[in-house]
Write a protein that holds these residues in place. Structure first.
Motif, short mmCIF file in Angstrom:
data_model
loop_
_atom_site.label_atom_id
_atom_site.label_comp_id
_atom_site.label_asym_id
_atom_site.label_seq_id
_atom_site.Cartn_x
_atom_site.Cartn_y
_atom_site.Cartn_z
N CYS A 1 -58.70 39.03 -8.80
CA CYS A 1 -59.74 39.91 -8.27
C CYS A 1 -61.05 39.70 -9.02
CB CYS A 1 -59.30 41.37 -8.37
SG CYS A 1 -58.92 41.88 -10.07
N SER A 2 -62.09 40.35 -8.54
CA SER A 2 -63.37 40.33 -9.21
C SER A 2 -63.32 41.24 -10.43
CB SER A 2 -64.47 40.79 -8.25
OG SER A 2 -64.19 42.11 -7.79
N GLU A 3 -64.39 41.28 -11.19
CA GLU A 3 -64.41 42.08 -12.41
C GLU A 3 -64.19 43.56 -12.13
OE1 GLU A 3 -64.42 41.14 -15.49
OE2 GLU A 3 -64.49 39.02 -14.96
N ASP A 4 -64.61 44.03 -10.95
CA ASP A 4 -64.42 45.44 -10.61
C ASP A 4 -63.13 45.70 -9.84
OD1 ASP A 4 -65.00 44.34 -8.17
OD2 ASP A 4 -66.75 45.59 -7.73
N GLY A 5 -62.26 44.70 -9.75
CA GLY A 5 -60.98 44.86 -9.08
C GLY A 5 -61.01 44.58 -7.59
N GLY A 6 -62.17 44.15 -7.08
CA GLY A 6 -62.31 43.91 -5.65
C GLY A 6 -61.80 42.55 -5.21
N LEU A 7 -61.82 42.35 -3.91
CA LEU A 7 -61.34 41.10 -3.32
C LEU A 7 -62.28 39.95 -3.65
CD1 LEU A 7 -59.15 40.02 -1.27
CD2 LEU A 7 -60.86 40.39 0.52
N LEU A 8 -61.73 38.85 -4.14
CA LEU A 8 -62.53 37.66 -4.40
C LEU A 8 -63.05 37.09 -3.09
CD1 LEU A 8 -60.25 35.81 -6.99
CD2 LEU A 8 -62.46 36.87 -7.47
N THR A 9 -64.26 36.57 -3.09
CA THR A 9 -64.79 35.89 -1.92
C THR A 9 -64.36 34.43 -1.95
OG1 THR A 9 -66.86 35.23 -2.99
CG2 THR A 9 -66.80 37.41 -1.92
N GLU A 10 -64.31 33.81 -0.78
CA GLU A 10 -63.96 32.40 -0.72
C GLU A 10 -64.98 31.56 -1.49
OE1 GLU A 10 -63.46 31.14 3.30
OE2 GLU A 10 -61.98 32.69 3.77
N GLY A 11 -66.25 31.94 -1.38
CA GLY A 11 -67.30 31.20 -2.05
C GLY A 11 -67.16 31.21 -3.56
N SER A 12 -66.76 32.36 -4.11
CA SER A 12 -66.64 32.46 -5.57
C SER A 12 -65.49 31.64 -6.12
CB SER A 12 -66.46 33.93 -5.97
OG SER A 12 -65.20 34.43 -5.54
N CYS A 13 -64.58 31.22 -5.25
CA CYS A 13 -63.40 30.47 -5.69
C CYS A 13 -63.63 28.95 -5.72
CB CYS A 13 -62.21 30.78 -4.79
SG CYS A 13 -61.67 32.51 -4.82
N LYS A 14 -64.72 28.49 -5.15
CA LYS A 14 -64.93 27.05 -5.03
C LYS A 14 -65.30 26.40 -6.36
CE LYS A 14 -66.42 27.07 -0.18
NZ LYS A 14 -67.54 26.76 0.75
N ARG A 15 -66.34 26.93 -6.99
CA ARG A 15 -66.87 26.29 -8.19
C ARG A 15 -65.89 26.24 -9.36
NH1 ARG A 15 -71.97 24.75 -7.62
NH2 ARG A 15 -73.21 25.68 -5.94
N PRO A 16 -65.05 27.26 -9.57
CA PRO A 16 -64.09 27.15 -10.67
C PRO A 16 -63.18 25.93 -10.58
CG PRO A 16 -64.25 29.42 -9.95
CD PRO A 16 -65.03 28.60 -8.96
#
Length: 223
Positions: free
Chosen positions: A181-196
């Motif tokens: 999840c994100s830092e606030d416990g929310g759903l990760l976005t597809e975009g945020s998962c690409k760069r890692p």
């Protein structure tokens, strides 16, 4: 949700403009062949055309089942070239895990060692994971900001390897019900998962790959 969206696009953007005003009993195999030729001429890939034909065929079969049509015209799918899959070998997979940021290493490890799709990883909840028996159940998948069923339409159980289990245990957090999840416990976005993943590839000295290559890597290692 992704399947529903894709079928609506095929219906509204492709099939209805061509067949929308045609009577069901006027549909012929010749019309279908003409449609295929026109779409290929427009530059669509054979796979895209086949996806549209699948929607058309399903609708016509339903029409026949509802006794609105006596006969379904023959629909022949286009022949597709052999599909190539990108995947990592054993050594490359370990290098990718080693090169991943600490925050993303558990998610990348789980993808490589379970074959879960990105949407399934994003929607995975702690209640679906049993750290004692070493199993998880895939019950849902995320698409954009929506959560629905997995692509197959049904849940499945997945055994966890020692490496995957260790990664999950080290990742245990109290930010919410989502495993990743994100830092606030929310759903990760597809975009945020690409760069890692890209950063891990660069650090590991590997070619740039996407999340689906991690699923292909798991499949390539199956006996």
């Amino acid at each position: 949700p992704s399947e529903v969206y894709a079928k609506r696009v095929n219906l509204n953007n492709h099939l209805v403009p061509v067949f929308g005003k045609k009577r069901l009993d006027e549909m012929s195999a010749r019309d279908v062949e003409a449609y295929k030729a026109a779409k290929l001429k427009q530059g669509l890939s054979p796979k895209s055309v086949n996806n549209q034909l699948a929607v058309l065929g399903k609708m016509l079969r339903v029409a026949k089942k509802w006794e609105l049509l006596d006969k379904v015209p023959e629909i022949t799918l286009l022949r597709l070239p052999p599909q190539e899959f990108d995947f990592l070998d054993f050594g490359e997979a370990e290098r990718l895990i080693a090169g991943a940021d600490s925050r993303w290493k558990p998610m990348i490890t789980l993808a490589l060692r379970t074959g879960l799709r990105l949407g399934e990883l994003r929607a995975l909840r702690w209640e679906d994971v049993d750290l004692v028996t070493g199993q998880l159940v895939v019950r849902r998948a995320a698409w954009k900001s929506e959560i629905g069923t997995p692509k197959s339409g049904r849940s499945r159980e997945v055994d966890l390897s020692d490496q995957a289990l260790s990664a999950l245990k080290s990742h245990r957090h109290l930010r919410g019900s989502l495993v990743f999840c994100s830092e606030d416990g929310g759903l990760l976005t597809e975009g945020s998962c690409k760069r890692p993943v890209w950063r891990a590839c660069r650090k590991a000295g590997l070619r740039r790959i996407a999340w689906h290559a991690l699923r292909h890597t798991f499949a390539s290692e199956l006996p």
